[in-house]
Design a protein around this motif. Structure first.
Motif, PDB file in Angstrom:
ATOM      1  N   GLU A 134      35.104  34.948  36.055  1.00  0.00           N
ATOM      2  CA  GLU A 134      36.392  35.330  36.637  1.00  0.00           C
ATOM      3  C   GLU A 134      37.548  34.521  36.051  1.00  0.00           C
ATOM      4  OE1 GLU A 134      36.631  35.514  40.846  1.00  0.00           O
ATOM      5  OE2 GLU A 134      35.111  37.067  41.040  1.00  0.00           O
ATOM      6  N   ILE A 135      37.286  33.266  35.662  1.00  0.00           N
ATOM      7  CA  ILE A 135      38.331  32.426  35.056  1.00  0.00           C
ATOM      8  C   ILE A 135      38.817  33.060  33.760  1.00  0.00           C
ATOM      9  CG2 ILE A 135      38.749  30.216  33.887  1.00  0.00           C
ATOM     10  CD1 ILE A 135      37.065  28.885  36.043  1.00  0.00           C
ATOM     11  N   ILE A 136      37.869  33.570  32.949  1.00  0.00           N
ATOM     12  CA  ILE A 136      38.227  34.227  31.680  1.00  0.00           C
ATOM     13  C   ILE A 136      39.013  35.508  31.966  1.00  0.00           C
ATOM     14  CG2 ILE A 136      37.315  35.309  29.570  1.00  0.00           C
ATOM     15  CD1 ILE A 136      36.940  32.248  29.709  1.00  0.00           C
ATOM     16  N   LEU A 137      38.576  36.282  32.964  1.00  0.00           N
ATOM     17  CA  LEU A 137      39.267  37.531  33.302  1.00  0.00           C
ATOM     18  C   LEU A 137      40.682  37.272  33.823  1.00  0.00           C
ATOM     19  CD1 LEU A 137      36.510  39.764  34.962  1.00  0.00           C
ATOM     20  CD2 LEU A 137      37.405  39.887  32.642  1.00  0.00           C
ATOM     21  N   HIS A 138      40.888  36.119  34.479  1.00  0.00           N
ATOM     22  CA  HIS A 138      42.231  35.770  34.969  1.00  0.00           C
ATOM     23  C   HIS A 138      43.197  35.555  33.813  1.00  0.00           C
ATOM     24  CE1 HIS A 138      42.243  35.660  39.268  1.00  0.00           C
ATOM     25  NE2 HIS A 138      41.136  34.952  39.340  1.00  0.00           N
ATOM     26  N   ARG A 139      42.677  35.158  32.658  1.00  0.00           N
ATOM     27  CA  ARG A 139      43.540  34.883  31.503  1.00  0.00           C
ATOM     28  C   ARG A 139      43.846  36.128  30.681  1.00  0.00           C
ATOM     29  NH1 ARG A 139      41.588  29.066  29.054  1.00  0.00           N
ATOM     30  NH2 ARG A 139      41.683  27.920  31.019  1.00  0.00           N
ATOM     31  N   VAL A 140      43.170  37.221  31.000  1.00  0.00           N
ATOM     32  CA  VAL A 140      43.473  38.494  30.315  1.00  0.00           C
ATOM     33  C   VAL A 140      44.803  39.012  30.847  1.00  0.00           C
ATOM     34  CG1 VAL A 140      42.751  40.897  30.026  1.00  0.00           C
ATOM     35  CG2 VAL A 140      41.052  39.067  29.918  1.00  0.00           C
ATOM     36  N   GLU A 141      45.677  39.434  29.939  1.00  0.00           N
ATOM     37  CA  GLU A 141      47.001  39.929  30.312  1.00  0.00           C
ATOM     38  C   GLU A 141      46.906  41.378  30.796  1.00  0.00           C
ATOM     39  OE1 GLU A 141      50.511  39.144  30.213  1.00  0.00           O
ATOM     40  OE2 GLU A 141      49.588  37.230  30.665  1.00  0.00           O
TER      41      GLU A 141
ATOM     42  N   GLY B  66      32.860  41.225  19.267  1.00  0.00           N
ATOM     43  CA  GLY B  66      33.083  39.785  19.064  1.00  0.00           C
ATOM     44  C   GLY B  66      33.227  39.037  20.375  1.00  0.00           C
ATOM     45  N   ALA B  67      33.982  39.623  21.317  1.00  0.00           N
ATOM     46  CA  ALA B  67      34.179  39.000  22.641  1.00  0.00           C
ATOM     47  C   ALA B  67      32.855  38.893  23.392  1.00  0.00           C
ATOM     48  CB  ALA B  67      35.192  39.817  23.449  1.00  0.00           C
ATOM     49  N   LEU B  68      32.044  39.959  23.365  1.00  0.00           N
ATOM     50  CA  LEU B  68      30.735  39.936  24.044  1.00  0.00           C
ATOM     51  C   LEU B  68      29.814  38.884  23.423  1.00  0.00           C
ATOM     52  CD1 LEU B  68      30.117  43.774  24.497  1.00  0.00           C
ATOM     53  CD2 LEU B  68      30.598  42.122  26.298  1.00  0.00           C
ATOM     54  N   TRP B  69      29.830  38.833  22.096  1.00  0.00           N
ATOM     55  CA  TRP B  69      28.990  37.867  21.366  1.00  0.00           C
ATOM     56  C   TRP B  69      29.376  36.439  21.746  1.00  0.00           C
ATOM     57  CZ3 TRP B  69      29.530  36.815  15.411  1.00  0.00           C
ATOM     58  CH2 TRP B  69      28.481  35.981  14.985  1.00  0.00           C
ATOM     59  N   LEU B  70      30.686  36.152  21.804  1.00  0.00           N
ATOM     60  CA  LEU B  70      31.141  34.806  22.149  1.00  0.00           C
ATOM     61  C   LEU B  70      30.848  34.481  23.615  1.00  0.00           C
ATOM     62  CD1 LEU B  70      32.460  32.236  21.177  1.00  0.00           C
ATOM     63  CD2 LEU B  70      34.696  33.225  21.664  1.00  0.00           C
ATOM     64  N   LEU B  71      30.972  35.466  24.508  1.00  0.00           N
ATOM     65  CA  LEU B  71      30.648  35.232  25.924  1.00  0.00           C
ATOM     66  C   LEU B  71      29.178  34.840  26.095  1.00  0.00           C
ATOM     67  CD1 LEU B  71      32.603  38.165  27.605  1.00  0.00           C
ATOM     68  CD2 LEU B  71      32.932  35.738  28.100  1.00  0.00           C
ATOM     69  N   VAL B  72      28.301  35.456  25.301  1.00  0.00           N
ATOM     70  CA  VAL B  72      26.864  35.123  25.346  1.00  0.00           C
ATOM     71  C   VAL B  72      26.639  33.731  24.768  1.00  0.00           C
ATOM     72  CG1 VAL B  72      24.582  35.728  24.442  1.00  0.00           C
ATOM     73  CG2 VAL B  72      26.099  37.531  25.290  1.00  0.00           C
ATOM     74  N   LEU B  73      27.239  33.445  23.606  1.00  0.00           N
ATOM     75  CA  LEU B  73      27.045  32.140  22.937  1.00  0.00           C
ATOM     76  C   LEU B  73      27.620  30.993  23.766  1.00  0.00           C
ATOM     77  CD1 LEU B  73      27.851  32.804  19.143  1.00  0.00           C
ATOM     78  CD2 LEU B  73      25.629  32.293  20.143  1.00  0.00           C
ATOM     79  N   ALA B  74      28.819  31.219  24.338  1.00  0.00           N
ATOM     80  CA  ALA B  74      29.504  30.140  25.065  1.00  0.00           C
ATOM     81  C   ALA B  74      28.875  29.869  26.426  1.00  0.00           C
ATOM     82  CB  ALA B  74      30.980  30.500  25.231  1.00  0.00           C
ATOM     83  N   ASP B  75      28.029  30.795  26.905  1.00  0.00           N
ATOM     84  CA  ASP B  75      27.340  30.638  28.184  1.00  0.00           C
ATOM     85  C   ASP B  75      28.343  30.380  29.312  1.00  0.00           C
ATOM     86  OD1 ASP B  75      25.227  30.553  29.925  1.00  0.00           O
ATOM     87  OD2 ASP B  75      24.844  28.413  29.643  1.00  0.00           O
ATOM     88  N   ILE B  76      29.327  31.290  29.425  1.00  0.00           N
ATOM     89  CA  ILE B  76      30.377  31.172  30.448  1.00  0.00           C
ATOM     90  C   ILE B  76      29.779  31.469  31.823  1.00  0.00           C
ATOM     91  CG2 ILE B  76      32.596  32.078  31.250  1.00  0.00           C
ATOM     92  CD1 ILE B  76      32.880  30.565  28.636  1.00  0.00           C
ATOM     93  N   GLN B  77      29.843  30.471  32.714  1.00  0.00           N
ATOM     94  CA  GLN B  77      29.279  30.637  34.055  1.00  0.00           C
ATOM     95  C   GLN B  77      30.270  31.330  34.989  1.00  0.00           C
ATOM     96  OE1 GLN B  77      26.073  29.921  34.775  1.00  0.00           O
ATOM     97  NE2 GLN B  77      25.849  29.318  32.629  1.00  0.00           N
ATOM     98  N   ASP B  78      31.531  30.860  34.948  1.00  0.00           N
ATOM     99  CA  ASP B  78      32.559  31.446  35.826  1.00  0.00           C
ATOM    100  C   ASP B  78      33.341  32.487  35.024  1.00  0.00           C
ATOM    101  OD1 ASP B  78      34.387  32.065  37.728  1.00  0.00           O
ATOM    102  OD2 ASP B  78      34.881  29.996  38.255  1.00  0.00           O
TER     103      ASP B  78
ATOM    104  N   VAL C 145      40.134  37.946  25.349  1.00  0.00           N
ATOM    105  CA  VAL C 145      38.942  37.209  25.790  1.00  0.00           C
ATOM    106  C   VAL C 145      38.593  36.122  24.776  1.00  0.00           C
ATOM    107  CG1 VAL C 145      36.463  37.405  26.266  1.00  0.00           C
ATOM    108  CG2 VAL C 145      38.026  39.128  27.157  1.00  0.00           C
ATOM    109  N   LEU C 146      38.637  36.470  23.478  1.00  0.00           N
ATOM    110  CA  LEU C 146      38.332  35.488  22.422  1.00  0.00           C
ATOM    111  C   LEU C 146      39.283  34.292  22.493  1.00  0.00           C
ATOM    112  CD1 LEU C 146      37.639  37.833  19.358  1.00  0.00           C
ATOM    113  CD2 LEU C 146      36.010  36.235  20.344  1.00  0.00           C
ATOM    114  N   VAL C 147      40.580  34.571  22.607  1.00  0.00           N
ATOM    115  CA  VAL C 147      41.587  33.501  22.642  1.00  0.00           C
ATOM    116  C   VAL C 147      41.447  32.676  23.928  1.00  0.00           C
ATOM    117  CG1 VAL C 147      44.074  33.033  22.737  1.00  0.00           C
ATOM    118  CG2 VAL C 147      43.198  34.701  21.108  1.00  0.00           C
ATOM    119  N   ALA C 148      41.108  33.323  25.047  1.00  0.00           N
ATOM    120  CA  ALA C 148      40.930  32.603  26.322  1.00  0.00           C
ATOM    121  C   ALA C 148      39.809  31.573  26.220  1.00  0.00           C
ATOM    122  CB  ALA C 148      40.637  33.600  27.448  1.00  0.00           C
ATOM    123  N   ILE C 149      38.693  31.951  25.587  1.00  0.00           N
ATOM    124  CA  ILE C 149      37.570  31.012  25.421  1.00  0.00           C
ATOM    125  C   ILE C 149      37.938  29.936  24.401  1.00  0.00           C
ATOM    126  CG2 ILE C 149      35.131  30.781  24.762  1.00  0.00           C
ATOM    127  CD1 ILE C 149      34.765  33.723  25.663  1.00  0.00           C
TER     128      ILE C 149
END
Length: 556
Positions: free
Chosen positions: A388-395, A374-386, A113-117
């Motif tokens: 599902e796009i991030i989840l698509h990049r998870v292997e 760390g991933a949760l913290w970055l998801l909150v900071l980055a304010d990811i709206q979509d 998740v961190l690398v995807a963002i």
């Protein structure tokens, strides 16, 4: 009041069986007693043979690529569980779920998740251009620098984390240089595994060894272990670079086509994969899938025209690197500086916490928890709206592969495979004359560990071998010091991970990310480079162990 007790103990079939039950009762009343028994139907040798056949079957599926490696691991774990059920030792579903190492899966998921963002910022493209600028268009200095940085980082960070950060940078760099990323990635992951062996926190087998209380009493602590292994791995690294160059001597690292054709081929592959991932549940989605497939057909038509007019040019060195740099710097730049600051801040804190966890175990925060937080913290900071796009990049295929592999390895351990390897190694060492015993023991433990770790997961193998080696050293008839045996185990278990694609976690993660980018490499492609490197590094490691323990007598 009723109490159910279950006891498990081995029984000899040749001797008469006597079970004595002694009960202390408060009153002279009758107490009901019920006894049942369940026996395993096959001998240890038969269980080991079954485990060997299952493991061989999994490797045949992975090598031949009949099915995806994730499905091969799942089928293997199912076969191992079926074997346990047949012999009368079927585990419950709760037990099977407990076999999965959730800390490793949490670490993988969090870092994915961190690398995807992070990739949204354009930072990986920027790093690729900078590396191109530093190498002045020369390939081998760049590959050696990348491998060296990967080895140094993995000595202090987890190997998986190192490869997750390095793989996207390397792929973009190779695309800029018109190189085939596969060979560069394999070289990097090999050096990541070598570097991980250098310290007590670099590789999971080393962590298991240093954490063992019995070994700490023998003087194998963080400082002494790291000091000894670091010296040996530095020697291995020095000899590995020339050997790598020799292995790659006849390999064409440059793509045989122009960069435009390579990029067009890759673009066609990405569009096709995108179209295949769309599930046409509605009319709109079906229309989008048709549009994407039409785009693929148009691009393929363009590619055929380009191939007809293309004159093959293979350049061994890029003469126009200064001109290319100016073009690349305009094209590949940081796209979101605010997001980059947020990503770097969170990643810096996560990596700092990894170090703190390694050196200050009293914080009671595992690597998996650190990565997830760390991933949760970055998801909150980055304010990811979509989201599902991030989840698509998870292997997800890689995560499933590891879950299936954990079940498979634990089931094989229940089938006595790992115990059997340890016992046979101990028997072979005892059969050697006393004056040659230490040298033979070091060589045997080193090579058995290396070959076993390239075929099966090195974590359960290391955990099983430690008590075997401790018992061997405490046996008065054998008379062997413990330190050389443990260092031989650590060296073999860590370096053996380079033998095959599924020998180490970092190999699988790198292959998964590369596949997602359209540059997947097969089991045999990795084996052709990884296995010779494993043999060579183990030879150097063995020479170091023999020189220090037999020649210089560093046994106390």
């Amino acid at each position: 009041y009723r109490q159910n007790n279950m006891c498990c103990f081995p029984l000899s079939l040749s001797d008469p069986i006597v079970i004595t039950v002694q009960a202390f009762l408060q009153d002279n009343e009758v107490v009901p007693l019920s006894m049942t028994h369940q026996s395993l139907y096959v001998s240890v040798e038969t269980q080991v043979a079954i485990a060997g056949i299952i493991l061989a079957g999994v490797y045949v599926l992975i090598i031949s690529e009949i099915v995806h490696r994730t499905l091969a691991a799942m089928l293997g774990s199912l076969a191992a569980l079926a074997a346990l059920a047949v012999i009368g030792d079927r585990p419950s579903l709760v037990t099977v779920v407990e076999w999965i190492d959730y800390e490793t899966l949490a670490l993988l998921f969090g870092m994915m998740v961190l690398v995807a963002i992070f990739s949204e910022t354009g930072f990986f493209d920027y790093c690729a251009v900078k590396a191109y600028q530093l190498s002045r268009g020369r390939v081998w200095p760049m590959i050696i620098i990348l491998c060296l940085i990967a080895a140094i980082l993995s000595a202090f960070l987890d190997n998986v984390t190192t490869m997750m950060l390095f793989t996207p940078v390397t792929i973009r760099l190779c695309e800029v240089l018109n190189l085939d990323p596969r060979h560069v990635l394999i070289a990097e992951v090999i050096f990541t595994n070598i570097g991980g062996a250098a310290t007590a926190v670099g590789d999971p087998p080393n962590v298991i060894i240093v954490s063992n209380q019995d070994l700490r009493k023998e003087g194998i602590d963080f400082a002494s272990f790291t000091g000894y292994m670091f010296l040996g791995i530095c020697l291995v690294l020095l000899t590995s670079f020339p050997f790598l160059r020799m292995l790659y001597w006849n390999k064409k690292l440059y793509n045989k086509e122009s960069i435009e054709i390579v990029e067009l081929k890759h673009e066609i592959l990405v569009w096709r994969q995108t179209a295949q991932r769309i599930n046409p549940a509605s009319r709109e989605e079906t229309a989008v899938k048709c549009l994407l497939m039409q785009k693929v057909l148009n691009l393929e038509s363009l590619l055929r025209k380009m191939m007809k007019t293309f004159q093959r040019q293979i350049s061994q060195e890029d003469k126009n690197w200064e001109q290319n740099i100016q073009e690349l710097q305009k094209k590949h730049r940081i796209t979101d500086k605010v997001l980059l600051v947020k990503c770097v801040s969170v990643l810096a804190v996560v990596i700092f916490m990894f170090f703190v966890n390694s050196f200050v175990p009293s914080i009671h925060l595992d690597l998996g928890w650190i990565a997830i937080l760390g991933a949760l913290w970055l998801l909150v900071l980055a304010d990811i709206q979509d989201f599902e796009i991030i989840l698509h990049r998870v292997e997800w295929a890689t995560l499933l592969f590891f879950a299936a592999l954990f079940v498979l390895m634990e089931a094989l351990a229940q089938l006595q495979l790992i115990d059997y390897i340890g016992e046979q190694t101990a028997l072979l060492i005892k059969a050697v004359p006393e004056d040659q015993r230490l040298a033979i023991a070091i060589i045997l433990v080193m090579w058995v560990s290396a070959l076993a770790s390239s075929l099966i997961d090195n974590i359960p193998f290391t955990a099983t071998m430690i008590p075997v080696l401790i018992n061997l050293s405490q046996d008065a008839d054998v008379n062997l010091p413990i330190k050389p045996l443990i260092f031989a185990l650590a060296m073999g278990a860590c370096l053996g991970g380079n033998g095959t694609l599924i020998g180490a976690s970092a190999n699988v993660v790198c292959a998964g990310i590369a596949e997602q980018h359209g540059y997947g490499f097969s089991f045999m492609e990795f084996f052709r480079l990884g296995f010779p490197m494993m043999i060579m590094t183990c030879m150097i490691g063995m020479c170091y162990l023999l020189a220090t323990h037999i020649g210089l007598g560093w046994n106390m």
